[in-house]
Enzyme design. Structure first.
Site, PDB file in Angstrom:
ATOM      1  N   ARG A 129      49.112  40.274  38.542  1.00 11.69           N
ATOM      2  CA  ARG A 129      48.137  40.898  39.134  1.00 11.69           C
ATOM      3  C   ARG A 129      48.433  42.010  40.226  1.00 11.69           C
ATOM      4  NH1 ARG A 129      42.871  39.356  40.957  1.00 11.69           N
ATOM      5  NH2 ARG A 129      42.027  41.092  42.179  1.00 11.69           N
ATOM      6  N   ASP A 137      42.179  36.980  37.285  1.00 15.91           N
ATOM      7  CA  ASP A 137      41.611  36.962  38.407  1.00 15.91           C
ATOM      8  C   ASP A 137      40.971  35.494  38.388  1.00 15.91           C
ATOM      9  OD1 ASP A 137      39.722  37.667  40.530  1.00 15.91           O
ATOM     10  OD2 ASP A 137      38.212  38.493  39.470  1.00 15.91           O
ATOM     11  N   ASP A 179      38.800  32.981  41.016  1.00 10.57           N
ATOM     12  CA  ASP A 179      38.127  32.883  42.285  1.00 10.57           C
ATOM     13  C   ASP A 179      37.595  31.475  42.292  1.00 10.57           C
ATOM     14  OD1 ASP A 179      37.998  35.722  42.800  1.00 10.57           O
ATOM     15  OD2 ASP A 179      36.458  35.871  41.183  1.00 10.57           O
ATOM     16  N   ARG A 183      41.851  44.102  35.657  1.00 11.36           N
ATOM     17  CA  ARG A 183      42.924  43.113  36.170  1.00 11.36           C
ATOM     18  C   ARG A 183      43.485  42.031  35.164  1.00 11.36           C
ATOM     19  NH1 ARG A 183      39.455  41.206  40.234  1.00 11.36           N
ATOM     20  NH2 ARG A 183      39.356  43.519  40.661  1.00 11.36           N
TER      21      ARG A 183
END
Ligand code: ROI
Length: 166
Positions: free
Chosen positions: A83, A95, A97, A92
């Site tokens: 990344r 990711d 989160d 990307r």
């Protein structure tokens, strides 16, 4: 131990292999258990046009890490998977989160929990509901009411096609 939900997404490279490897890395985090993985969804990109579709899923963890330590660990896994921080909302490789960390509401310079955009993102709400249909959000709202208000446009359920692995 705290229950945390993590959103995983990828739209560059071999997304399926990247997500499987990321789950394997999450499994190996200190003081953390990977409890459940949602089905995977293919989703139309939110953000600048011209990027490929994403693969998205959500993982449920039990962790003894603080929210800040968990964030740092997830950022390291992103970096380990190629990344690069480039265009805002651009494509990307990986990711990760933090969507929810127990029942906590966190607003620091590094981290906002619940994730500030989750209410409007079908690629988060659908897999999260698959894992935890009866979840109450820290604000007291049932997750189901957010999901009912969120269209499934651009979202395709692919089933359980990703599991931890290398
Ligand atoms: N769009 C989709 N469909 N899935 C994602 O995981 C995703 N992640 C992002 C942005 C660029 C906002 N768009 C996304 O970070």
């Amino acid at each position: 131990m705290t229950t945390a939900f993590i959103a995983l997404g990828s739209n560059l490279g071999d997304s399926r292999a990247l997500l499987a490897s990321a789950l394997e890395s999450i499994k190996q985090l200190d003081d953390t258990r990977l409890e459940k993985i949602s089905p995977t969804y293919r989703s139309a990109p939110v953000g600048p046009g011209g990027q490929p579709d994403y693969l998205n899923l959500v993982a449920q963890l039990e962790t003894g890490l603080s929210a800040g330590a968990l964030l740092a660990a997830l950022q390291q896994i992103e970096t380990d998977h190629g990344r690069e921080r480039r265009e805002h909302w651009g494509a990307r490789t990986l990711d990760l989160d933090i969507l929810l960390y127990g029942n906590q509401q966190i607003e620091s310079a590094e981290l906002t929990v619940p994730h500030p955009h989750m209410a409007e993102r079908n690629f988060v709400l659908y897999p999260l509901t698959d894992l935890a249909p009866d979840l109450l959000l820290p604000c007291g709202t049932p997750l189901g009411s957010w999901r009912e208000a969120c269209s499934d446009a651009g979202l395709e359920a692919l089933g359980d096609i990703i599991e931890p692995g290398r």
